[in-house]
Design a protein around this motif. Structure first.
Motif, PDB file in Angstrom:
ATOM      1  N   UNK A 114     -15.342  10.729 -10.072  1.00 43.82           N
ATOM      2  CA  UNK A 114     -14.555  11.438  -9.060  1.00 43.82           C
ATOM      3  C   UNK A 114     -14.535  10.584  -7.807  1.00 43.82           C
ATOM      4  N   UNK A 115     -13.442  10.567  -7.124  1.00 41.28           N
ATOM      5  CA  UNK A 115     -13.323   9.765  -5.919  1.00 41.28           C
ATOM      6  C   UNK A 115     -12.737   8.385  -6.176  1.00 41.28           C
ATOM      7  N   UNK A 116     -12.630   7.993  -7.461  1.00 42.04           N
ATOM      8  CA  UNK A 116     -11.980   6.727  -7.773  1.00 42.04           C
ATOM      9  C   UNK A 116     -10.504   6.866  -7.437  1.00 42.04           C
ATOM     10  N   UNK A 117      -9.948   5.859  -6.822  1.00 43.40           N
ATOM     11  CA  UNK A 117      -8.534   5.908  -6.436  1.00 43.40           C
ATOM     12  C   UNK A 117      -7.649   6.269  -7.618  1.00 43.40           C
ATOM     13  N   UNK A 118      -6.506   6.853  -7.324  1.00 44.01           N
ATOM     14  CA  UNK A 118      -5.532   7.069  -8.389  1.00 44.01           C
ATOM     15  C   UNK A 118      -4.593   5.864  -8.351  1.00 44.01           C
ATOM     16  N   UNK A 119      -3.499   5.953  -7.621  1.00 44.25           N
ATOM     17  CA  UNK A 119      -2.575   4.816  -7.555  1.00 44.25           C
ATOM     18  C   UNK A 119      -1.707   4.927  -6.318  1.00 44.25           C
ATOM     19  N   UNK A 120      -1.313   3.807  -5.809  1.00 42.38           N
ATOM     20  CA  UNK A 120      -0.322   3.768  -4.746  1.00 42.38           C
ATOM     21  C   UNK A 120      -0.732   4.391  -3.429  1.00 42.38           C
ATOM     22  N   UNK A 121      -2.029   4.684  -3.253  1.00 50.26           N
ATOM     23  CA  UNK A 121      -2.488   5.305  -2.018  1.00 50.26           C
ATOM     24  C   UNK A 121      -2.596   6.815  -2.080  1.00 50.26           C
ATOM     25  N   UNK A 122      -2.167   7.414  -3.194  1.00 47.70           N
ATOM     26  CA  UNK A 122      -2.215   8.880  -3.304  1.00 47.70           C
ATOM     27  C   UNK A 122      -3.646   9.371  -3.082  1.00 47.70           C
ATOM     28  N   UNK A 123      -3.832  10.514  -2.503  1.00 47.48           N
ATOM     29  CA  UNK A 123      -2.847  11.490  -2.049  1.00 47.48           C
ATOM     30  C   UNK A 123      -2.523  11.405  -0.551  1.00 47.48           C
ATOM     31  N   UNK A 124      -3.184  10.514   0.191  1.00 46.76           N
ATOM     32  CA  UNK A 124      -3.041  10.528   1.653  1.00 46.76           C
ATOM     33  C   UNK A 124      -2.231   9.388   2.242  1.00 46.76           C
ATOM     34  N   UNK A 125      -2.005   8.354   1.456  1.00 44.20           N
ATOM     35  CA  UNK A 125      -1.289   7.189   1.983  1.00 44.20           C
ATOM     36  C   UNK A 125      -0.193   6.765   1.012  1.00 44.20           C
ATOM     37  N   UNK A 126       0.758   6.025   1.530  1.00 37.33           N
ATOM     38  CA  UNK A 126       1.779   5.385   0.702  1.00 37.33           C
ATOM     39  C   UNK A 126       1.486   3.900   0.803  1.00 37.33           C
ATOM     40  N   UNK A 127       0.870   3.368  -0.250  1.00 36.78           N
ATOM     41  CA  UNK A 127       0.305   2.022  -0.189  1.00 36.78           C
ATOM     42  C   UNK A 127       0.985   1.026  -1.121  1.00 36.78           C
ATOM     43  N   UNK A 128       1.476   1.481  -2.268  1.00 40.14           N
ATOM     44  CA  UNK A 128       2.045   0.555  -3.256  1.00 40.14           C
ATOM     45  C   UNK A 128       3.177   1.238  -4.017  1.00 40.14           C
ATOM     46  N   UNK A 129       4.399   0.871  -3.673  1.00 37.08           N
ATOM     47  CA  UNK A 129       5.548   1.478  -4.357  1.00 37.08           C
ATOM     48  C   UNK A 129       5.602   1.098  -5.833  1.00 37.08           C
ATOM     49  N   UNK A 130       5.057  -0.064  -6.200  1.00 35.64           N
ATOM     50  CA  UNK A 130       5.047  -0.465  -7.613  1.00 35.64           C
ATOM     51  C   UNK A 130       4.323   0.587  -8.450  1.00 35.64           C
ATOM     52  N   UNK A 131       3.173   1.021  -7.981  1.00 40.05           N
ATOM     53  CA  UNK A 131       2.388   2.016  -8.718  1.00 40.05           C
ATOM     54  C   UNK A 131       3.073   3.377  -8.717  1.00 40.05           C
ATOM     55  N   UNK A 132       3.694   3.736  -7.602  1.00 41.01           N
ATOM     56  CA  UNK A 132       4.355   5.041  -7.513  1.00 41.01           C
ATOM     57  C   UNK A 132       5.593   5.083  -8.406  1.00 41.01           C
ATOM     58  N   UNK A 133       6.342   3.988  -8.443  1.00 37.73           N
ATOM     59  CA  UNK A 133       7.515   3.915  -9.329  1.00 37.73           C
ATOM     60  C   UNK A 133       7.062   3.927 -10.794  1.00 37.73           C
ATOM     61  N   UNK A 134       5.996   3.202 -11.108  1.00 35.13           N
ATOM     62  CA  UNK A 134       5.495   3.198 -12.492  1.00 35.13           C
ATOM     63  C   UNK A 134       5.125   4.620 -12.918  1.00 35.13           C
ATOM     64  N   UNK A 135       4.467   5.374 -12.031  1.00 43.05           N
ATOM     65  CA  UNK A 135       4.103   6.767 -12.333  1.00 43.05           C
ATOM     66  C   UNK A 135       5.366   7.590 -12.591  1.00 43.05           C
TER      67      UNK A 135
END
Length: 181
Positions: A114-135
């Motif tokens: 628990x606490x391991x990052x998910x992707x793209x900065x979720x849930x509090x930041x927008x960090x990587x559009x590549x990961x968000x688009x892949x999702x």
């Protein structure tokens, strides 16, 4: 089963063998994989939190252009101002974590802590559009910022595949595991 041709295409796309491949999560309209689903842990046990991995270099380049345009900064500002959007993004994060935990269970491996990052900065930041688009490509309707970025992209596949593909064939999971490590 992962198709040998898909692994070959992903290797050509990435310039290296893909690691921890579980499945093709999405195919580009040209027919090649553009998102792979990866195991939450690599064969040696190393945590790999990126469940959905964008492989297409044309899509990655187009997304990089969006990132350079300041889109993530604007998304981040909207995230802070719009409670409904923040809730939808939190739901995307929870979806990602649940899918990653399910993948670990299906593969008989320990889930990431628990606490391991998910992707793209979720849930509090927008960090990587590549990961968000892949999702969003892998799970249509799951990621509001992934959808928004996807809608802003040009048709990266329109002038043909990003790499040459070998003829389709399959290989057993042991061979896939060997190639993916």
């Amino acid at each position: 089963m992962v198709d040998r041709a898909d692994l070959s295409a992903a290797q050509a796309q990435l310039g290296r063998p893909p690691r921890g491949v579980r499945a093709v999560a999405h195919r580009c309209p040209c027919g090649l994989p553009d998102v792979l689903e990866t195991a939450p842990r690599l064969p040696d046990g190393t945590p790999f939190p990126t469940l959905f991995y964008l492989t297409c270099p044309k899509a990655a380049s187009a997304i990089g252009t969006l990132e350079a345009s300041g889109l993530m900064r604007r998304m981040q500002a909207r995230l802070a101002e719009d409670p409904g959007l923040a809730d939808a993004y939190r739901t995307a994060h929870e979806n990602y974590l649940a899918r990653r935990d399910r993948a670990a269970a299906e593969d008989g491996m320990e889930a990431l802590p628990r606490g391991t990052q998910s992707a793209g900065g979720m849930p509090d930041r927008v960090k990587c559009l590549h990961a968000l688009v892949a999702h969003e490509l892998a799970v249509p309707g799951a990621n509001p910022f992934g959808r928004e970025a996807l809608d802003a992209l040009p048709e990266w596949w329109a002038d043909g595949p990003c790499v040459a593909a070998e003829p389709a064939g399959t290989e057993d999971s042991a061979a896939v595991e060997e190639r993916s490590s």
